[in-house]
Design a protein around this motif. Sequence first.
Motif, PDB file in Angstrom:
ATOM      1  N   LEU A 114       0.830  -1.213   0.000  1.00  0.00           N
ATOM      2  CA  LEU A 114       0.000   0.000   0.000  1.00  0.00           C
ATOM      3  C   LEU A 114       0.864   1.263   0.000  1.00  0.00           C
ATOM      4  CD1 LEU A 114      -2.906  -1.046   2.393  1.00  0.00           C
ATOM      5  CD2 LEU A 114      -3.162  -0.326   0.002  1.00  0.00           C
ATOM      6  N   ARG A 115       2.003   1.210   0.707  1.00  0.00           N
ATOM      7  CA  ARG A 115       2.884   2.383   0.730  1.00  0.00           C
ATOM      8  C   ARG A 115       3.435   2.642  -0.677  1.00  0.00           C
ATOM      9  NH1 ARG A 115       5.728   0.999   4.724  1.00  0.00           N
ATOM     10  NH2 ARG A 115       4.340   1.968   6.236  1.00  0.00           N
ATOM     11  N   ARG A 116       3.828   1.557  -1.343  1.00  0.00           N
ATOM     12  CA  ARG A 116       4.333   1.691  -2.707  1.00  0.00           C
ATOM     13  C   ARG A 116       3.229   2.220  -3.625  1.00  0.00           C
ATOM     14  NH1 ARG A 116       6.596  -3.615  -4.172  1.00  0.00           N
ATOM     15  NH2 ARG A 116       8.159  -3.017  -2.632  1.00  0.00           N
ATOM     16  N   LEU A 117       2.030   1.711  -3.449  1.00  0.00           N
ATOM     17  CA  LEU A 117       0.911   2.131  -4.290  1.00  0.00           C
ATOM     18  C   LEU A 117       0.595   3.625  -4.083  1.00  0.00           C
ATOM     19  CD1 LEU A 117      -1.213   1.074  -6.298  1.00  0.00           C
ATOM     20  CD2 LEU A 117      -2.684   0.534  -4.341  1.00  0.00           C
ATOM     21  N   ALA A 118       0.594   4.049  -2.817  1.00  0.00           N
ATOM     22  CA  ALA A 118       0.334   5.470  -2.542  1.00  0.00           C
ATOM     23  C   ALA A 118       1.379   6.343  -3.233  1.00  0.00           C
ATOM     24  CB  ALA A 118       0.330   5.731  -1.030  1.00  0.00           C
ATOM     25  N   ASP A 119       2.628   5.916  -3.161  1.00  0.00           N
ATOM     26  CA  ASP A 119       3.705   6.674  -3.813  1.00  0.00           C
ATOM     27  C   ASP A 119       3.495   6.721  -5.320  1.00  0.00           C
ATOM     28  OD1 ASP A 119       4.877   7.196  -1.414  1.00  0.00           O
ATOM     29  OD2 ASP A 119       6.423   5.640  -1.569  1.00  0.00           O
ATOM     30  N   GLU A 120       3.190   5.563  -5.909  1.00  0.00           N
ATOM     31  CA  GLU A 120       2.969   5.493  -7.363  1.00  0.00           C
ATOM     32  C   GLU A 120       1.820   6.390  -7.793  1.00  0.00           C
ATOM     33  OE1 GLU A 120       4.280   0.827  -7.930  1.00  0.00           O
ATOM     34  OE2 GLU A 120       2.223   1.425  -8.450  1.00  0.00           O
ATOM     35  N   LEU A 121       0.756   6.402  -6.982  1.00  0.00           N
ATOM     36  CA  LEU A 121      -0.438   7.171  -7.344  1.00  0.00           C
ATOM     37  C   LEU A 121      -0.290   8.644  -6.965  1.00  0.00           C
ATOM     38  CD1 LEU A 121      -3.191   4.615  -6.199  1.00  0.00           C
ATOM     39  CD2 LEU A 121      -2.397   5.057  -8.532  1.00  0.00           C
ATOM     40  N   GLY A 122       0.753   8.971  -6.217  1.00  0.00           N
ATOM     41  CA  GLY A 122       0.986  10.358  -5.820  1.00  0.00           C
ATOM     42  C   GLY A 122       0.011  10.857  -4.760  1.00  0.00           C
ATOM     43  N   VAL A 123      -0.496   9.930  -3.923  1.00  0.00           N
ATOM     44  CA  VAL A 123      -1.408  10.338  -2.844  1.00  0.00           C
ATOM     45  C   VAL A 123      -0.735  10.089  -1.497  1.00  0.00           C
ATOM     46  CG1 VAL A 123      -3.453   9.879  -4.247  1.00  0.00           C
ATOM     47  CG2 VAL A 123      -2.573   8.080  -2.714  1.00  0.00           C
ATOM     48  N   ILE A 124      -1.298  10.636  -0.436  1.00  0.00           N
ATOM     49  CA  ILE A 124      -0.678  10.470   0.872  1.00  0.00           C
ATOM     50  C   ILE A 124      -1.001   9.093   1.442  1.00  0.00           C
ATOM     51  CG2 ILE A 124      -0.569  12.944   1.400  1.00  0.00           C
ATOM     52  CD1 ILE A 124      -3.019  12.610   3.187  1.00  0.00           C
ATOM     53  N   GLY A 125      -0.067   8.560   2.201  1.00  0.00           N
ATOM     54  CA  GLY A 125      -0.252   7.288   2.893  1.00  0.00           C
ATOM     55  C   GLY A 125      -0.144   7.550   4.387  1.00  0.00           C
ATOM     56  N   THR A 126      -1.245   7.362   5.103  1.00  0.00           N
ATOM     57  CA  THR A 126      -1.274   7.728   6.515  1.00  0.00           C
ATOM     58  C   THR A 126      -1.082   6.498   7.407  1.00  0.00           C
ATOM     59  OG1 THR A 126      -3.672   7.466   6.647  1.00  0.00           O
ATOM     60  CG2 THR A 126      -2.845   9.651   6.034  1.00  0.00           C
ATOM     61  N   GLY A 127      -0.875   6.749   8.695  1.00  0.00           N
ATOM     62  CA  GLY A 127      -0.787   5.681   9.688  1.00  0.00           C
ATOM     63  C   GLY A 127      -1.554   6.104  10.924  1.00  0.00           C
ATOM     64  N   SER A 128      -2.332   5.204  11.498  1.00  0.00           N
ATOM     65  CA  SER A 128      -3.227   5.561  12.600  1.00  0.00           C
ATOM     66  C   SER A 128      -3.548   4.352  13.465  1.00  0.00           C
ATOM     67  CB  SER A 128      -4.555   6.108  12.050  1.00  0.00           C
ATOM     68  OG  SER A 128      -4.359   7.002  11.005  1.00  0.00           O
ATOM     69  N   SER A 129      -4.105   4.664  14.643  1.00  0.00           N
ATOM     70  CA  SER A 129      -4.441   3.580  15.576  1.00  0.00           C
ATOM     71  C   SER A 129      -5.829   3.001  15.338  1.00  0.00           C
ATOM     72  CB  SER A 129      -4.366   4.101  17.011  1.00  0.00           C
ATOM     73  OG  SER A 129      -5.327   5.120  17.230  1.00  0.00           O
ATOM     74  N   ASP A 130      -6.782   3.813  14.893  1.00  0.00           N
ATOM     75  CA  ASP A 130      -8.203   3.420  14.873  1.00  0.00           C
ATOM     76  C   ASP A 130      -8.626   3.046  16.298  1.00  0.00           C
ATOM     77  OD1 ASP A 130     -10.754   2.919  13.917  1.00  0.00           O
ATOM     78  OD2 ASP A 130     -10.172   1.260  12.613  1.00  0.00           O
ATOM     79  N   TYR A 131      -8.179   3.865  17.238  1.00  0.00           N
ATOM     80  CA  TYR A 131      -8.452   3.655  18.670  1.00  0.00           C
ATOM     81  C   TYR A 131      -9.961   3.669  18.954  1.00  0.00           C
ATOM     82  CZ  TYR A 131      -8.320   4.944  23.697  1.00  0.00           C
ATOM     83  OH  TYR A 131      -8.485   5.009  25.048  1.00  0.00           O
ATOM     84  N   HIS A 132     -10.414   2.683  19.754  1.00  0.00           N
ATOM     85  CA  HIS A 132     -11.821   2.623  20.184  1.00  0.00           C
ATOM     86  C   HIS A 132     -11.890   2.488  21.717  1.00  0.00           C
ATOM     87  CE1 HIS A 132     -12.758   1.833  15.926  1.00  0.00           C
ATOM     88  NE2 HIS A 132     -14.045   1.836  16.197  1.00  0.00           N
ATOM     89  N   GLY A 133     -10.867   2.980  22.436  1.00  0.00           N
ATOM     90  CA  GLY A 133     -10.850   2.769  23.890  1.00  0.00           C
ATOM     91  C   GLY A 133     -10.692   1.286  24.186  1.00  0.00           C
ATOM     92  N   THR A 134     -11.512   0.794  25.153  1.00  0.00           N
ATOM     93  CA  THR A 134     -11.426  -0.632  25.487  1.00  0.00           C
ATOM     94  C   THR A 134     -12.196  -1.487  24.475  1.00  0.00           C
ATOM     95  OG1 THR A 134     -13.358  -0.426  26.924  1.00  0.00           O
ATOM     96  CG2 THR A 134     -11.200  -0.187  27.964  1.00  0.00           C
ATOM     97  N   GLY A 135     -12.816  -0.832  23.479  1.00  0.00           N
ATOM     98  CA  GLY A 135     -13.672  -1.551  22.532  1.00  0.00           C
ATOM     99  C   GLY A 135     -12.913  -2.336  21.485  1.00  0.00           C
TER     100      GLY A 135
END
Length: 293
Positions: A232-253
Amino acid sequence: MRIDLHTHSTVSDGTDTPAELITKAAAAGLDVVALTDHDTVDGLPEALAAGERVGIEVVDGLELSCSRGGQSVHLLAYGADATDGPLATEMAVVRDGRTGRLLPVLAKLATLGVPVTEEQVMAFVGSSPSVGRPHIADALVAAGHVADRKEAFDRFLADGGPAHVSRYTIDVARGIDLVHGAGGVAVIAHPWGRGREQVLPPDVLAELVAEQGLDGIEVDHQDHDLAARTALRRLADELGVIGTGSSDYHGTGKVDHDLGVNTTDPRTYARLIELQRQRAADRARARVGRMSG
Ligand code: AMP
Ligand code: FE
Ligand code: FE
Ligand code: ZN
């Protein structure tokens, strides 16, 4: 600088209030955190105020329930004005679909021998305007039918599961248009999580970039293994879009989704901010055009 661009509060299906979440984010050493509740922006004022108090930057986000060919796709939006206009209208329709799905799911659960009542679920929904399957899962846990949210999804609630009922979602191409129309940046959440690599293969992602102007894809997410992240990182670079990173935190859920478990590179975040300026300017121009035309 540590940046986490995907989190959920009690205003959707997380277990921390927006203020608690932001306070924990500061304690976890984050400098920037986006609140991205499902199909609602009601938590943003509290989150922004908490950010000022604890001294971290809070990004106004949301996660829009979309689909492609009937399969669920989640779209993150940053800086979108979802308080009025077509995006706000559509989000209200999505929330109505969430509410309307509750009783049919409960009917299926009763048939499956694991009954919970609407009241038991609403105790977990609380004041959230966005009724989600995790709230139903919490009621199943409280009733002693399952051990945790994960078991509730694995046995009953997952897409295609025995108690699954589909609900209204927005075609992802249109979702991107709606986000842009509201002056926001559009990033596909966990594009290859939970089997979505069949729904969003590289050519489809490329098409969404070329035809819809998709701004980015979430690369570093707990639902992506190392191979998926690398591709996905390579694909984002190829497509010229941003590649983000996140937790998708839901607390204890959601276990293993702690705040900051994945982060976004500061240079990528700078690009996101620049894109947001452009999207906001495009929106302002479109508005002037409508008034003078
Ligand atoms: P809904 O918003 O009602 O469509 O439910 C989807 C939400 O359920 C996602 O945003 C996740 O927070 C949660 N979810 C999906 N699958 C699982 C799982 N296996 N375990 C725990 N939570 C899940
Ligand atoms: Fe969620
Ligand atoms: Fe999601
Ligand atoms: Zn999410």
